[in-house]
Design an enzyme around this catalytic site. Structure first.
Site, PDB file in Angstrom:
ATOM      1  N   HIS A   1       6.405  -0.418 -12.282  1.00 20.64           N
ATOM      2  CA  HIS A   1       6.553   0.981 -12.714  1.00 20.64           C
ATOM      3  C   HIS A   1       5.846   1.218 -14.059  1.00 20.64           C
ATOM      4  CE1 HIS A   1       8.385   4.838 -11.948  1.00 20.64           C
ATOM      5  NE2 HIS A   1       9.095   4.850 -13.060  1.00 20.64           N
TER       6      HIS A   1
ATOM      7  N   SER B   1       7.100   9.302 -12.406  1.00 19.37           N
ATOM      8  CA  SER B   1       8.389   8.912 -11.855  1.00 19.37           C
ATOM      9  C   SER B   1       9.087  10.128 -11.234  1.00 19.37           C
ATOM     10  CB  SER B   1       9.228   8.256 -12.963  1.00 19.37           C
ATOM     11  OG  SER B   1      10.302   7.549 -12.427  1.00 19.37           O
TER      12      SER B   1
END
Length: 257
Positions: A236, A123
């Site tokens: 994600h 991330s």
């Protein structure tokens, strides 16, 4: 210079991995991080784990770094400045990149590390990983998973982060574009040395696949070796079983570099 100031044992979720809470120097700041080392004697490649998020969001999870250590790495995960009792203020890929650079050096000089150090970013850690690889040309490899590559794009896509980004970075990209460019490694990739692996879920709403595509495109432009693993069905966060398999696969990829 000895980077480690203090180090004490931390409860480990894995019987094959020792965990330690470490305080180390980053410039003149004392920063905290978590070190995971295989219990079995021997030398191992270093693995710099660069977390996502900011403050308590995306904080390093002991089980996660133990998982990477159990694949045969000495893993160090800095919390970044201003977190968990560390000095200074977190800067979202600004001055806090120094915490990653110093953590890389800590691994390099560790008596149980072979001298080879790999960089992994998840991330927001993706941008930290690329910035660290640009600074530390001797890095063995770089993996960015669901990684940010363009800070302006993050500002545009994540309306929920805009207030935080303006506060931490100092302005919006429309007012001071150079603050975002400095935090965006895409503009400097012709200097990159280590091979790159890009992992991204194509349904990711936290960090859109566009970050991966822009990174891939720029690496192609500068003719830099890169591999991409795109997953149509995931966002994600990948399901646990798939996640474990990808961890094994990316660790095997690192060892081959």
């Amino acid at each position: 210079m000895e980077r480690i100031i203090e180090c004490f044992r931390f409860p480990s979720p894995n019987p094959h991995v020792h965990l330690s809470m470490v305080t180390y120097w980053s410039g003149d700041l004392k920063i905290k991080g978590l070190l995971a080392e295989p219990v079995q004697e021997g030398l191992y490649d270093g693995f710099l784990y660069l977390r996502g998020g900011i403050k308590n969001v995306g904080m390093v999870r002991p089980a996660r770094i133990a998982q990477f250590a159990s694949e045969g790495f000495m893993v160090f995960a800095p919390f970044y400045r201003g977190n968990r009792g560390g000095e200074g203020n977190e800067d979202f890929a600004g001055e806090d990149r120094e915490d990653a650079f110093s953590a890389f050096e800590l691994l390099q000089s560790h008596p149980r590390v072979t001298g080879r150090v790999h960089i992994f970013g998840f991330s927001r850690g993706g941008v930290m990983a690329l910035l660290t690889a640009l600074e530390k040309e001797e890095a063995a490899s770089v993996v960015t998973w669901g990684g940010v590559s363009d800070m302006r794009l993050t500002y545009e896509e994540r309306k929920d982060l805009r207030r935080m980004m303006k506060r931490v970075i100092g302005a919006s990209p429309y007012k001071q574009e150079e603050l975002y460019e400095w935090r965006t490694p895409l503009y400097q990739l012709e200097r990159l040395k280590p091979p790159v692996l890009i992992i991204h879920g194509l349904r990711d709403k936290n960090v859109s696949p566009e970050h991966a595509f822009r990174l891939e495109e720029r690496l192609k432009q500068v003719e830099h070796p890169a591999e991409t693993w795109y997953f149509n069905q995931y966002d994600h966060y990948f399901p646990p079983a798939v996640n474990r398999q990808i961890v094994m696969d990316l660790c095997a990829w690192m060892k081959k570099q």
